[in-house]
Write an enzyme that holds these catalytic residues in place. Structure first.
Site, PDB file in Angstrom:
ATOM      1  N   ARG A 122      45.605   9.591  62.202  1.00 32.83           N
ATOM      2  CA  ARG A 122      44.606  10.111  63.203  1.00 32.83           C
ATOM      3  C   ARG A 122      44.666   9.610  64.708  1.00 32.83           C
ATOM      4  O   ARG A 122      43.841   8.813  64.839  1.00 32.83           O
ATOM      5  CB  ARG A 122      43.287   9.872  62.713  1.00 32.83           C
ATOM      6  CG  ARG A 122      42.976  10.765  61.317  1.00 32.83           C
ATOM      7  CD  ARG A 122      41.606  10.863  61.156  1.00 32.83           C
ATOM      8  NE  ARG A 122      41.222  12.426  60.762  1.00 32.83           N
ATOM      9  CZ  ARG A 122      40.050  12.859  60.188  1.00 32.83           C
ATOM     10  NH1 ARG A 122      38.939  12.016  60.499  1.00 32.83           N
ATOM     11  NH2 ARG A 122      39.868  14.140  59.897  1.00 32.83           N
ATOM     12  N   GLN A 127      47.134  15.373  66.173  1.00 33.35           N
ATOM     13  CA  GLN A 127      45.987  15.935  66.097  1.00 33.35           C
ATOM     14  C   GLN A 127      46.518  17.636  65.810  1.00 33.35           C
ATOM     15  O   GLN A 127      45.794  18.205  64.698  1.00 33.35           O
ATOM     16  CB  GLN A 127      45.207  16.094  67.237  1.00 33.35           C
ATOM     17  CG  GLN A 127      44.213  15.120  67.454  1.00 33.35           C
ATOM     18  CD  GLN A 127      43.454  15.025  68.824  1.00 33.35           C
ATOM     19  OE1 GLN A 127      43.445  16.134  69.373  1.00 33.35           O
ATOM     20  NE2 GLN A 127      42.515  14.296  68.963  1.00 33.35           N
ATOM     21  N   ASP A 130      46.832  17.702  61.881  1.00 30.69           N
ATOM     22  CA  ASP A 130      45.957  16.967  61.298  1.00 30.69           C
ATOM     23  C   ASP A 130      45.179  18.034  60.313  1.00 30.69           C
ATOM     24  O   ASP A 130      44.463  18.702  60.579  1.00 30.69           O
ATOM     25  CB  ASP A 130      44.787  16.449  62.094  1.00 30.69           C
ATOM     26  CG  ASP A 130      43.753  15.637  61.313  1.00 30.69           C
ATOM     27  OD1 ASP A 130      43.599  15.484  60.016  1.00 30.69           O
ATOM     28  OD2 ASP A 130      42.870  15.158  62.163  1.00 30.69           O
ATOM     29  N   SER A 133      41.259  17.723  59.139  1.00 34.56           N
ATOM     30  CA  SER A 133      40.483  18.133  60.068  1.00 34.56           C
ATOM     31  C   SER A 133      40.274  19.623  59.896  1.00 34.56           C
ATOM     32  O   SER A 133      39.325  20.196  60.339  1.00 34.56           O
ATOM     33  CB  SER A 133      40.756  17.709  61.583  1.00 34.56           C
ATOM     34  OG  SER A 133      40.604  16.131  61.796  1.00 34.56           O
ATOM     35  N   TYR A 232      37.533   7.363  60.813  1.00 36.95           N
ATOM     36  CA  TYR A 232      36.277   7.899  60.009  1.00 36.95           C
ATOM     37  C   TYR A 232      35.338   6.864  60.112  1.00 36.95           C
ATOM     38  O   TYR A 232      35.344   5.726  60.358  1.00 36.95           O
ATOM     39  CB  TYR A 232      36.933   7.934  58.538  1.00 36.95           C
ATOM     40  CG  TYR A 232      37.737   8.945  58.311  1.00 36.95           C
ATOM     41  CD1 TYR A 232      37.215  10.117  57.890  1.00 36.95           C
ATOM     42  CD2 TYR A 232      39.237   8.560  57.936  1.00 36.95           C
ATOM     43  CE1 TYR A 232      38.249  11.277  57.566  1.00 36.95           C
ATOM     44  CE2 TYR A 232      40.169   9.761  57.802  1.00 36.95           C
ATOM     45  CZ  TYR A 232      39.573  10.948  57.710  1.00 36.95           C
ATOM     46  OH  TYR A 232      40.551  11.805  57.165  1.00 36.95           O
TER      47      TYR A 232
END
Length: 525
Positions: A122, A127, A130, A133, A232
């Site tokens: 992360r 991104q 990801d 997500s 997280y």
């Protein structure tokens, strides 16, 4: 290289790892694409659509595994599927290596390389890959839709001839990707949304979306560093957890819908909504537990089921929210896969270059060249930069404060007296050579400048724009002077007076227009 997507065999899985659109992009990278017949049917992508995009369609999974150099999937392989993997072949899918040690050893023994989409670090550069997500975003949105389907009442408040309908009150526990998606959806539907997260820094994000952040008084030392969990929310300390549960008990009787999203991959879901909280809720209320796959945040959650509590509260524990929006989920997930393959194909020549020195590729690789490479080393770039400690403000004693105030007063007095003396000397010098009529107007001008400077200097910077707009508008006394001169016999004077009236008019109307727009920024439309 040939990129192949088999049909998902997990019961109830409707997603597919390759869409016709993503296949077109993969072909541009120099790859060829192959898909099993019917793989995209449940997501709304027909075999004919794939063929039109240049994808080869094969009849069986065995034929696909034989043809493909890289196999892309959504769910991790079942045991029978894993046996089809060959030495040198690459598998890209969700894999959850910490929970599938035996499967990981089996695939490594077969010589296959596994890139786990759930292990993508992360960090900012990753991104676009990801997938957690991407799927969490869909799950958060779908959670609100499921809540509305089971709630049986309006989200938004209404006043009708038949009576007043109060808005629904929603509590979102956890403001990660899924939580923020749920907040945005519930707010747009008109609900009163409250949200809680153990990370105080997300309060601004929550409030910017129109929700209320549930504040909790706690000592910062009670929370561990979230950077250690890859971005997280970190597990709470017992002291913090007790305060958290006490706050939820206080909120439970007021909430119509509760959406819980607290989950760290690979760990059991923390119990945040206990049975006694469910008992406090009103009949007809709904709980959507997005952590059901790992045991659930609610005591009464049953994975993959919808249950009704004794007091009439519906608890939804579905674990396939993204699969319930298969077309959208497949589109986003296939894009994540495409970006991963783009990193694996840096030269865009259709040749996979598995660079184990790359943070993203190394972090996501769990088996490579016959060896298990899980767990990966921590990335060189932390998911959350460590905050620099703020220097503590030194508390001054009353004597020190008084000394500073006296010194500041003396400095200010000295500056003011100095300016007055200098100004007086300059005026006196000018008065010795200038006519009396000029000095009268000049003194008025100087006093006006002084008063204006003193007033403007004390105004907050944020108010300068509306202040200047108003003063420009009301200070356009220039227009009066211009009107007095417009009847002059000189054409030059008339022209200059007309220009003055024109420019002063722009100043007046423009000033009030800017002020109106500034004030509108603080009004709800």
């Amino acid at each position: 290289m040939k990129i192949g997507a088999p049909k998902e065999i997990f019961e109830g899985e409707n997603r597919v790892a390759m869409t016709p659109e993503s296949a077109v992009q993969l072909i541009k990278l120099g790859h060829a694409c192959v898909i099993q017949a019917g793989a995209g049917a449940k997501a709304g992508f027909s075999d004919a659509t794939y063929q039109a995009a240049g994808v080869e369609v094969v009849p069986t999974a065995a034929a696909l595994f034989d043809a493909a150099d890289v196999v892309v999937k959504v769910r991790g392989p079942e045991s029978d599927e894993a046996k089809l993997l060959k030495s040198g072949q690459t598998l890209i899918s969700f894999f959850w290596p910490a929970q599938n040690a035996e499967l990981m050893e089996q695939v490594a023994a077969q010589g296959a390389t596994v890139v786990a989409m759930d292990m993508v670090p992360r960090i900012s550069r990753a991104q676009k890959m990801d997938a957690l997500s991407s799927m969490a975003n869909i799950a958060g949105y779908r959670a609100v839709i499921e809540a509305g389907n089971n709630f049986g009442r309006f989200f938004t408040g209404q006043v009708t001839a038949a009576g007043k309908v109060p808005p629904a009150k929603v509590l979102v526990v956890g403001a990660g990707v899924a939580g923020l998606a749920a907040i945005g959806t519930a707010t747009s539907l008109g609900a009163i949304v409250n949200a809680f997260d153990v990370r105080p820094e997300v309060a601004e994000q929550i409030e910017s979306m129109g929700a209320n952040f549930v504040f909790l008084e706690f000592d910062a030392s009670e929370l561990p560093d979230g950077a250690a969990t890859g971005g997280y929310a970190a597990p709470s300390s017992p002291a913090f957890a007790a305060k958290q549960l006490a706050k939820f008990r206080e909120l439970a009787p007021e909430m119509d819908i509760v959406i819980t999203t607290a989950l760290i991959p690979g760990r059991p879901a923390p119990k945040l909504w206990t049975a006694d909280m469910v008992a406090m809720m009103k009949p007809g209320s709904v709980i959507i537990d997005l952590a059901a796959e790992r045991g659930g945040n609610c005591d009464l959650t049953v994975p993959d089921q919808k249950v009704l509590s004794e007091n009439g509260v519906t608890i939804v524990g579905y674990t396939d929210f993204p699969s319930r929006m298969a077309a959208q989920a497949s589109t986003l997930y296939s894009n994540n896969i495409r970006h991963m393959l783009a990193d694996l194909t840096p030269k865009k020549d259709g040749v996979i270059a598995h660079n184990m020195e790359d943070d993203v590729i190394r972090g996501a690789t769990v088996t490579h060249q016959g060896a298990v490479t899980f767990p990966p080393p921590p990335p060189k770039i932390a998911a959350i930069a460590a905050a620099k400690p703020k220097p503590k403000a030194i508390e001054l004693t009353p004597v020190e404060k008084r000394a500073l105030e006296v010194a500041a007063f003396k400095t200010q007095t000295r500056n003011q007296v100095g300016l007055l003396v200098i100004g007086g000397v300059l005026l006196l010098g000018l008065g010795l050579v200038a006519p009396a009529s000029f000095m009268q107007h000049f003194i008025v001008f100087v006093l006006a400048v002084f008063v204006g400077f003193s007033v403007i200097w004390n105004v907050s910077h944020s108010l300068h724009t509306p202040l200047m707009a108003i003063t420009n508008a009301i200070s356009s006394i220039i227009i009066l002077g211009a009107l007095m001169q417009i009847g002059s016999g000189s054409y030059l004077v008339i022209l200059l007076a007309a220009l003055s009236v024109f420019m002063a008019g722009i100043n007046i109307f423009g000033g009030f227009l800017v002020t109106r727009r500034m004030l509108a920024m603080f009004q709800k439309s």
